[in-house]
Every structure is written in C-alpha cells, then in structure tokens.
Enzyme design. Structure first.
Site, PDB file in Angstrom:
ATOM      1  N   HIS A 158      -2.215 -17.184   6.047  1.00  0.00           N
ATOM      2  CA  HIS A 158      -1.883 -15.798   5.438  1.00  0.00           C
ATOM      3  C   HIS A 158      -0.609 -16.988   4.713  1.00  0.00           C
ATOM      4  O   HIS A 158      -0.851 -16.504   4.127  1.00  0.00           O
ATOM      5  CB  HIS A 158      -0.508 -15.115   6.695  1.00  0.00           C
ATOM      6  N   GLY A 189       1.796   3.869  -9.678  1.00  0.00           N
ATOM      7  CA  GLY A 189       2.490   3.110 -11.210  1.00  0.00           C
ATOM      8  C   GLY A 189       4.100   2.197 -10.309  1.00  0.00           C
ATOM      9  O   GLY A 189       4.294   1.543 -11.083  1.00  0.00           O
ATOM     10  N   ASP A 249      10.351   7.532  -9.114  1.00  0.00           N
ATOM     11  CA  ASP A 249      10.588   8.404 -10.622  1.00  0.00           C
ATOM     12  C   ASP A 249      11.290  10.037  -9.897  1.00  0.00           C
ATOM     13  O   ASP A 249      10.993  10.396  -8.475  1.00  0.00           O
ATOM     14  CB  ASP A 249       9.445   8.518 -11.381  1.00  0.00           C
ATOM     15  N   HIS A 250      10.916  11.213 -11.079  1.00  0.00           N
ATOM     16  CA  HIS A 250      11.391  12.678 -10.836  1.00  0.00           C
ATOM     17  C   HIS A 250      10.345  12.932  -9.901  1.00  0.00           C
ATOM     18  O   HIS A 250      10.232  13.963  -9.754  1.00  0.00           O
ATOM     19  CB  HIS A 250      10.455  12.772 -12.110  1.00  0.00           C
ATOM     20  N   CYS A 283       6.286   7.491  -6.703  1.00  0.00           N
ATOM     21  CA  CYS A 283       6.433   7.730  -7.446  1.00  0.00           C
ATOM     22  C   CYS A 283       5.590   9.189  -7.430  1.00  0.00           C
ATOM     23  O   CYS A 283       5.149   9.707  -5.492  1.00  0.00           O
ATOM     24  CB  CYS A 283       6.102   7.090  -9.028  1.00  0.00           C
ATOM     25  N   GLY A 284       4.989   9.294  -8.286  1.00  0.00           N
ATOM     26  CA  GLY A 284       3.772  10.379  -7.370  1.00  0.00           C
ATOM     27  C   GLY A 284       2.580  10.316  -6.520  1.00  0.00           C
ATOM     28  O   GLY A 284       2.483  10.624  -5.597  1.00  0.00           O
ATOM     29  N   THR A 285       2.012   9.021  -7.165  1.00  0.00           N
ATOM     30  CA  THR A 285       0.673   8.057  -6.431  1.00  0.00           C
ATOM     31  C   THR A 285       1.621   6.613  -5.017  1.00  0.00           C
ATOM     32  O   THR A 285       0.799   6.824  -4.706  1.00  0.00           O
ATOM     33  CB  THR A 285      -0.541   7.628  -7.043  1.00  0.00           C
ATOM     34  N   ARG A 305       3.468  12.459  -3.649  1.00  0.00           N
ATOM     35  CA  ARG A 305       2.463  13.716  -4.151  1.00  0.00           C
ATOM     36  C   ARG A 305       1.279  13.153  -2.520  1.00  0.00           C
ATOM     37  O   ARG A 305       0.389  14.227  -3.092  1.00  0.00           O
ATOM     38  CB  ARG A 305       1.676  14.023  -5.222  1.00  0.00           C
ATOM     39  N   HIS A 321       0.250  -9.425   7.032  1.00  0.00           N
ATOM     40  CA  HIS A 321      -0.627 -10.273   6.168  1.00  0.00           C
ATOM     41  C   HIS A 321       0.488 -11.159   5.227  1.00  0.00           C
ATOM     42  O   HIS A 321      -0.829 -12.221   4.366  1.00  0.00           O
ATOM     43  CB  HIS A 321      -1.879 -10.054   6.226  1.00  0.00           C
ATOM     44  N   ASN A 322       0.308 -10.200   4.098  1.00  0.00           N
ATOM     45  CA  ASN A 322       0.862 -10.273   3.110  1.00  0.00           C
ATOM     46  C   ASN A 322       2.777 -10.760   2.521  1.00  0.00           C
ATOM     47  O   ASN A 322       2.778 -11.044   1.286  1.00  0.00           O
ATOM     48  CB  ASN A 322       0.671  -9.187   2.190  1.00  0.00           C
TER      49      ASN A 322
END
Ligand code: RB5
Length: 150
Positions: A138, A74, A12-13, A69-71, A113, A102-103
């Site tokens: 797994h 989302g 995102d932005h 994205c920022g974190t 950020r 594992h996943n």
C-alpha cells in the site's frame, strides 16, 4: 496520516445544510473543524472549495478534509489537483474505511444529493476510525501516485 484532530470542511451551494450537520457531528466527537465555506445557498463554483480544502490539507493547516457537493465528484476532482491530496468520493462506509486503509485518503468526499445525513455520518466515522495499513504494497502504491505529480 497521523492522528486527526483538526478537520477542514468545504462544500458548494448543494451541501450547505449537510455541511452544518457534519460539522456539528464532528465537533461533538471532539474534533476541531475549520469551515472553508460556502455558507449560502447561492450558486457557486465547487472547484474553489475543493482547492481551498485541498491546499489546507496539503499545507498542514488541517490534518484532514471533508468535501461535499451535489455528488461529491466535482469537488474531489478539484481537490485532487492539489499536490499531496488524496481525496476519495464514497457513498457508503466500506469504501470509506478501505480508502483510509489502502490509499491513506486525506480527504473524504460525498454527495449531499446522493447520500442522506445518517449515511454521511457513517462514511465520515468509518474513514476517521480506520487506520492506514502503511508498510508494504500500500505504501509503495501511494508513493507511485505522488510520483505522477512530479
Ligand atoms: C452543482 O449543481 C453540482 O454540479 C455540484 O454540486 C456537483 O455535483 C458537481 O460535481
């Protein structure tokens, strides 16, 4: 995940500059990188980009995906709504390696950020260089995740 050659990237932005740096970093390593946007700093909706990259991975248009994205949260939540996606948010390389082992995470996400560019590169590298352990517990647990989608 079979050998990754083609990577979809979306953001995102909050993450345009980091996306460009990661795209260049991956291209220098020899990967083909498909950019799903956004490419402007104008405020936009991260679910759109999570969905685009999620679908590209699930439909086999690309082998794996990177979302920023920022974190990282989302955009990964959105991608995880696409059937077949296993997107993991990581802020350091140990979890990035483990989420492949594992996943079998087929998308890695992080926050522009939250982590700096060198940490972002270390996260992507750890994830791409790790191998899915596969057989046994797994594999059974990853299959259970996709049972939930039915
Ligand atoms: C955008 O301001 C921000 O909410 C987004 O980049 C992300 O952090 C959401 O999870």
């Amino acid at each position: 995940m079979s050998k990754v050659k083609k990577i979809g990237i979306g953001n995102d932005h909050a993450a345009v500059a980091m996306k460009e740096q990661i795209k260049e970093f991956l291209e220098e390593k020899g990967y083909q990188v498909i950019n799903y946007g956004t490419d402007t700093n104008e405020s936009c909706d991260y679910p759109l980009y999570g969905e685009k990259v999620g679908k590209a991975v699930a439909e086999g248009e690309v082998d794996a995906g990177v979302l920023i994205c920022g974190t990282g949260i989302g955009i990964s939540i959105a991608a995880n709504k696409v059937k077949g996606v296993r997107a993991a948010v990581c802020s350091e390389p140990v979890t990035a390696r483990l989420t492949k082992e594992h996943n079998n995470a087929n998308i890695i996400a992080f926050g522009a950020r939250i982590v700096g560019i060198e940490m972002a590169k270390a996260i992507v590298t750890a994830w791409l260089e790790a191998e899915y352990i596969g057989s046994g517990r797994h594999e059974a647990r990853v299959a259970m995740i996709h049972e939930i989608e039915k």
